[in-house]
Design a protein around this motif. Structure first.
Motif, short mmCIF file in Angstrom:
data_model
loop_
_atom_site.label_atom_id
_atom_site.label_comp_id
_atom_site.label_asym_id
_atom_site.label_seq_id
_atom_site.Cartn_x
_atom_site.Cartn_y
_atom_site.Cartn_z
N LYS A 281 0.86 -1.19 0.00
CA LYS A 281 0.00 0.00 0.00
C LYS A 281 0.90 1.24 0.00
O LYS A 281 2.01 1.21 0.53
N PRO A 282 0.44 2.34 -0.62
CA PRO A 282 1.24 3.57 -0.60
C PRO A 282 1.47 4.02 0.84
O PRO A 282 0.53 4.14 1.63
N THR A 283 2.73 4.27 1.16
CA THR A 283 3.11 4.50 2.56
C THR A 283 3.97 5.74 2.71
O THR A 283 4.88 5.99 1.91
N ILE A 284 3.68 6.49 3.77
CA ILE A 284 4.52 7.61 4.19
C ILE A 284 5.22 7.18 5.47
O ILE A 284 4.57 6.91 6.48
N PHE A 285 6.54 7.08 5.42
CA PHE A 285 7.30 6.73 6.61
C PHE A 285 7.73 8.01 7.34
O PHE A 285 8.30 8.92 6.72
N ILE A 286 7.48 8.04 8.65
CA ILE A 286 7.97 9.11 9.51
C ILE A 286 8.87 8.43 10.54
O ILE A 286 8.41 7.99 11.60
N PRO A 287 10.16 8.27 10.23
CA PRO A 287 11.04 7.51 11.12
C PRO A 287 11.29 8.21 12.45
O PRO A 287 11.32 9.44 12.52
N SER A 288 11.47 7.42 13.48
CA SER A 288 11.85 7.97 14.77
C SER A 288 13.32 8.39 14.71
O SER A 288 14.18 7.60 14.32
N PRO A 289 13.63 9.63 15.13
CA PRO A 289 15.03 10.05 15.15
C PRO A 289 15.74 9.64 16.44
O PRO A 289 16.93 9.89 16.61
N ASN A 290 14.99 8.99 17.34
CA ASN A 290 15.51 8.71 18.68
C ASN A 290 15.90 7.25 18.87
O ASN A 290 15.73 6.68 19.94
N VAL A 291 16.43 6.63 17.81
CA VAL A 291 16.84 5.23 17.88
C VAL A 291 18.31 5.11 17.52
O VAL A 291 18.88 6.01 16.90
N ALA A 292 18.91 4.00 17.90
CA ALA A 292 20.34 3.80 17.70
C ALA A 292 20.73 3.98 16.23
O ALA A 292 20.09 3.43 15.34
N GLU A 293 21.78 4.75 16.01
CA GLU A 293 22.33 4.99 14.67
C GLU A 293 21.30 5.53 13.68
O GLU A 293 21.48 5.40 12.48
N ASP A 294 20.21 6.09 14.20
CA ASP A 294 19.15 6.63 13.33
C ASP A 294 18.74 5.59 12.28
O ASP A 294 18.48 5.91 11.12
N HIS A 295 18.64 4.32 12.70
CA HIS A 295 18.43 3.25 11.72
C HIS A 295 17.06 3.31 11.05
O HIS A 295 16.91 2.83 9.93
N GLN A 296 16.05 3.91 11.71
CA GLN A 296 14.75 3.99 11.04
C GLN A 296 14.81 4.88 9.81
O GLN A 296 14.19 4.58 8.78
N THR A 297 15.53 5.98 9.91
CA THR A 297 15.68 6.86 8.73
C THR A 297 16.38 6.11 7.61
O THR A 297 15.99 6.21 6.43
N LYS A 298 17.38 5.32 7.95
CA LYS A 298 18.10 4.56 6.93
C LYS A 298 17.20 3.49 6.31
O LYS A 298 17.27 3.24 5.10
N ASN A 299 16.35 2.85 7.13
CA ASN A 299 15.40 1.88 6.60
C ASN A 299 14.46 2.53 5.59
O ASN A 299 14.23 2.02 4.49
N ALA A 300 13.91 3.68 5.98
CA ALA A 300 12.96 4.38 5.10
C ALA A 300 13.64 4.92 3.86
O ALA A 300 13.07 4.89 2.76
N GLN A 301 14.88 5.39 4.02
CA GLN A 301 15.60 5.94 2.87
C GLN A 301 15.87 4.87 1.82
O GLN A 301 15.83 5.14 0.62
N ALA A 302 16.12 3.64 2.29
CA ALA A 302 16.37 2.54 1.35
C ALA A 302 15.16 2.32 0.45
O ALA A 302 15.32 2.01 -0.74
N LEU A 303 13.95 2.48 0.98
CA LEU A 303 12.74 2.33 0.17
C LEU A 303 12.49 3.58 -0.68
O LEU A 303 12.10 3.48 -1.85
N ALA A 304 12.71 4.74 -0.09
CA ALA A 304 12.51 5.99 -0.84
C ALA A 304 13.42 6.04 -2.06
O ALA A 304 13.04 6.56 -3.12
N ASN A 305 14.62 5.50 -1.93
CA ASN A 305 15.57 5.48 -3.06
C ASN A 305 15.06 4.66 -4.22
O ASN A 305 15.46 4.86 -5.37
N GLU A 306 14.16 3.70 -3.93
CA GLU A 306 13.57 2.85 -4.97
C GLU A 306 12.19 3.36 -5.40
O GLU A 306 11.47 2.66 -6.11
N ASP A 307 11.84 4.57 -4.98
CA ASP A 307 10.51 5.14 -5.25
C ASP A 307 9.42 4.18 -4.79
O ASP A 307 8.40 4.00 -5.44
N ALA A 308 9.67 3.56 -3.62
CA ALA A 308 8.74 2.57 -3.07
C ALA A 308 7.99 3.10 -1.86
O ALA A 308 7.08 2.42 -1.35
N ALA A 309 8.34 4.27 -1.38
CA ALA A 309 7.67 4.88 -0.24
C ALA A 309 8.09 6.33 -0.17
O ALA A 309 9.05 6.76 -0.82
#
Length: 376
Positions: A281-309
């Motif tokens: 489903k079309p998804t907007i990710f709002i990653p938490s900035p308060n996690v180790a190594e900011d890994h949520q932003t990196k997770n979301a960025q990996a999908l955004a780079n593929e125009d998948a979110a």
């Protein structure tokens, strides 16, 4: 053949706990007579969730290091020593054939002691940026199962890295409920767009604040909202429950929630990302900035780079959210493109593939030859 003993550890958050339970369930299906033992942190949610899933769990007195100076940090060395000693005793008594770690600080002492006892160790790394615990444990692992490409950069050279994906709930692999039934289950109308809001089992304060602020905006667009605000925030936000806004502390029937949704707003924890790839489903990710190594932003960025979110950072919500959301809801083509691209990243056989890797290890030795060093 079925008298294997599997010890598993992963906790602190659902993102570490549920993959461990999924792996145990698959192993149990293949080896009904096997024995299982989980090890977690005494005061964390795994002490409740694992027994609910039908497994025994032992607790360690362990916690992570805080980013600021706190009493917990002062106690950390003592907790670590205590947990290592306790983990050594657990390993010696249980005599596992394989130790499986899914991340989180509780898995550190357990996998460290298992490796010192020559127990084969399997790590499962959910995120696109490897966690500290798994990076420390990697040198002693037989195999590291990952969910993203190019993860070799985080682990010692020569480490076996298998791209398997992240385990997800079995009812999400093939959702059978339709939109009409799912919408009606929540008291919503299938003919009107439905926004599903997910902040994790405990909730996400910043996402909740955003949804509260934008309720009139959604109403003006004719959007219904299925809002999982988390148990920590339910008392604060339940007042907004209405005909077009359904506020829930927790969503037990996630297959129904995903089937009802037209657009999803979510944190970007590894488990959520893996589920949403399957759900498509079309998804907007709002990653938490308060996690180790900011890994949520990196997770979301990996999908955004593929125009998948779509990735929206918390710092940009005030200026960009309404524009981004309106562009998405008004463009069927954009919604379809995101849904198509995110589906391409799904790995629906993740749990099975991880257990296949475990079987490669145990097939090299018979159950009776798997006893660990008794001099531990």
């Amino acid at each position: 053949m079925g008298n294997y003993r599997f010890i598993l550890s992963g906790g602190g958050t659902g993102g570490h706990i549920y993959p461990a339970i999924a792996i145990a369930n698959e192993l149990k299906q293949r080896y009904p007579d096997a024995e299982f033992l989980f090890v977690g942190a005494k005061d964390k949610m795994e002490m409740e969730k694992v027994p609910q899933a039908g497994y025994k769990i032992e607790g360690l007195w362990i916690s992570g290091i805080q980013r600021r100076l706190t009493v917990k940090n002062v106690l950390f060395p003592l907790k670590l020593i205590s947990s290592l000693l306790r983990a050594r005793k657990i390993v010696k008594q249980f005599q596992p054939h394989v130790a499986i770690g899914t991340g989180g600080f509780a898995s550190g002492p357990l996998l460290k002691m298992a490796a010192s006892a020559n127990v084969p160790c399997v790590l499962q790394e959910q995120n696109s940026f490897a966690g500290i615990t798994n990076k420390v444990l990697a040198k002693n692992a037989k195999v590291i199962c990952v969910a993203y490409d190019n993860m070799e950069r985080f682990f010692p050279k020569g480490t076996v890295v298998a791209k398997t994906g992240n385990p997800v709930r079995s009812d999400l692999i093939d959702i059978k409920v339709g939109k009409d039934e799912a919408s009606a289950f929540f008291g919503l109308q299938a003919r009107q767009p439905i926004l599903l809001v997910l902040g994790g089992s405990l909730g996400a304060r910043r996402i909740n604040q955003l949804i509260e602020k934008e309720l009139d905006f959604f109403k003006g667009l004719g959007i219904q909202v299925l809002w999982q605000c988390g148990k920590l925030y339910y008392e604060e936000y339940k007042k907004y429950d209405s005909e077009n806004v359904k506020v829930k502390a927790f969503l037990n029937k996630m297959d129904f929630a995903y089937a009802a949704a037209d657009i999803i707003i979510s944190r970007a924890g590894a488990g959520s990302v893996s589920e949403l790839c399957l759900v498509s489903k079309p998804t907007i990710f709002i990653p938490s900035p308060n996690v180790a190594e900011d890994h949520q932003t990196k997770n979301a960025q990996a999908l955004a780079n593929e125009d998948a979110a779509i990735l929206l950072k918390e710092k940009d919500l005030e200026t960009d959210f309404e524009r981004v959301f309106k562009e998405l809801i008004s463009s069927a083509a954009k919604q379809e493109n995101l849904a198509t691209n995110i589906k391409k990243l799904a790995l629906p056989k993740a749990t099975s593939d991880i257990v296949d890797e475990i079987e490669k290890i145990i097939s090299k030795k018979s159950p009776l030859s798997g006893e660990i060093q008794r001099g531990l």
